[in-house]
Enzyme design. Structure first.
Site, mmCIF file in Angstrom:
data_model
loop_
_atom_site.group_PDB
_atom_site.id
_atom_site.type_symbol
_atom_site.label_atom_id
_atom_site.label_comp_id
_atom_site.label_asym_id
_atom_site.label_seq_id
_atom_site.Cartn_x
_atom_site.Cartn_y
_atom_site.Cartn_z
ATOM 1 N N ASP A 207 -1.647 26.540 26.155
ATOM 2 C CA ASP A 207 -0.675 27.324 26.917
ATOM 3 C C ASP A 207 -0.728 26.899 28.383
ATOM 4 O OD1 ASP A 207 0.823 30.302 26.269
ATOM 5 O OD2 ASP A 207 0.567 29.709 28.362
ATOM 6 N N ILE A 208 0.446 26.783 28.997
ATOM 7 C CA ILE A 208 0.544 26.337 30.384
ATOM 8 C C ILE A 208 0.015 27.399 31.360
ATOM 9 C CG2 ILE A 208 2.874 27.205 30.929
ATOM 10 C CD1 ILE A 208 3.505 24.362 31.978
ATOM 11 N N VAL B 267 9.516 33.133 24.903
ATOM 12 C CA VAL B 267 10.077 31.869 24.409
ATOM 13 C C VAL B 267 10.562 32.116 22.988
ATOM 14 C CG1 VAL B 267 9.591 29.471 23.805
ATOM 15 C CG2 VAL B 267 8.582 30.452 25.880
ATOM 16 N N HIS C 230 6.122 31.086 17.539
ATOM 17 C CA HIS C 230 4.831 30.488 17.876
ATOM 18 C C HIS C 230 3.752 31.543 17.726
ATOM 19 C CE1 HIS C 230 6.565 32.226 21.529
ATOM 20 N NE2 HIS C 230 5.332 32.511 21.892
HETATM 21 P P1 AMP Z 1 5.540 34.512 24.338
HETATM 22 O O1 AMP Z 1 5.520 35.384 25.566
HETATM 23 O O2 AMP Z 1 4.792 35.065 23.195
HETATM 24 O O3 AMP Z 1 6.961 34.122 23.984
HETATM 25 O O4 AMP Z 1 4.739 33.208 24.733
HETATM 26 C C1 AMP Z 1 5.294 32.090 25.341
HETATM 27 C C2 AMP Z 1 4.146 31.305 25.915
HETATM 28 O O5 AMP Z 1 4.581 29.978 26.159
HETATM 29 C C3 AMP Z 1 3.632 31.852 27.246
HETATM 30 O O6 AMP Z 1 2.253 32.197 27.115
HETATM 31 C C4 AMP Z 1 3.848 30.693 28.213
HETATM 32 O O7 AMP Z 1 2.818 30.579 29.165
HETATM 33 C C5 AMP Z 1 3.910 29.509 27.286
HETATM 34 N N1 AMP Z 1 4.654 28.362 27.763
HETATM 35 C C6 AMP Z 1 5.899 28.343 28.308
HETATM 36 N N2 AMP Z 1 6.266 27.103 28.623
HETATM 37 C C7 AMP Z 1 5.231 26.299 28.262
HETATM 38 C C8 AMP Z 1 5.000 24.878 28.334
HETATM 39 N N3 AMP Z 1 5.917 24.040 28.838
HETATM 40 N N4 AMP Z 1 3.825 24.401 27.871
HETATM 41 C C9 AMP Z 1 2.892 25.238 27.363
HETATM 42 N N5 AMP Z 1 3.056 26.569 27.259
HETATM 43 C C10 AMP Z 1 4.207 27.088 27.702
#
Ligand code: AMP
Ligand code: ZN
Length: 111
Positions: free
Chosen positions: A29-30, A93, A97
């Site tokens: 995770d970023i 997102v 996931h």
């Molecule tokens: P959610 O809130 O469950 O939809 O989780 C989305 C996750 O994606 C969050 O924890 C973000 O930090 C992560 N995220 C968003 N963009 C990226 C990226 N480019 N690379 C890695 N993680 C990401």
């Protein structure tokens, strides 16, 4: 489709790849919320958990979570797997996931 995880799957956007199979990939995770924070992501686009009826894929996501938790050394101490769905679930997102969080105690029984 303008989906960040599809773009990562297609290698249009860079990420820290941890693991990959024909049907899924795993990145860090970023914005990590724990010392180990992995995202298990199907390559096929599903908007959220309610859209996915693929039992093998969903099972493999959980098995991957456990296997990678062992590999990361957080299986014995413990880890949490989370799938957020829609607004109240905290989904940001909209491509299915699973989070794997570990390396520190997860505060609260949930969330
Ligand atoms: P959610 O809130 O469950 O939809 O989780 C989305 C996750 O994606 C969050 O924890 C973000 O930090 C992560 N995220 C968003 N963009 C990226 C990226 N480019 N690379 C890695 N993680 C990401
Ligand atoms: Zn997508």
């Amino acid at each position: 489709m303008d989906c960040i995880f599809c773009k990562i799957a297609n290698k249009e956007i860079k990420s820290e790849l941890v693991h990959e199979t024909d049907e899924l990939f795993v990145i860090r995770d970023i914005d990590p919320q724990a010392p180990t924070h992995l995202l298990i992501i199907p390559k096929k686009h599903f908007r959220d958990l309610t859209e996915c009826k693929e039992t093998d894929l969903l099972g493999n996501m959980l098995i991957t979570a456990a296997t990678l938790a062992e590999k990361e050394g957080i299986a014995k101490s413990g880890f949490r797997t989370v799938v957020n769905t829609n607004e109240d679930g905290g989904q940001t997102v909209f491509h299915l996931h699973m989070h794997v969080l570990g390396g520190r105690p997860q505060t609260g029984r949930m969330g």
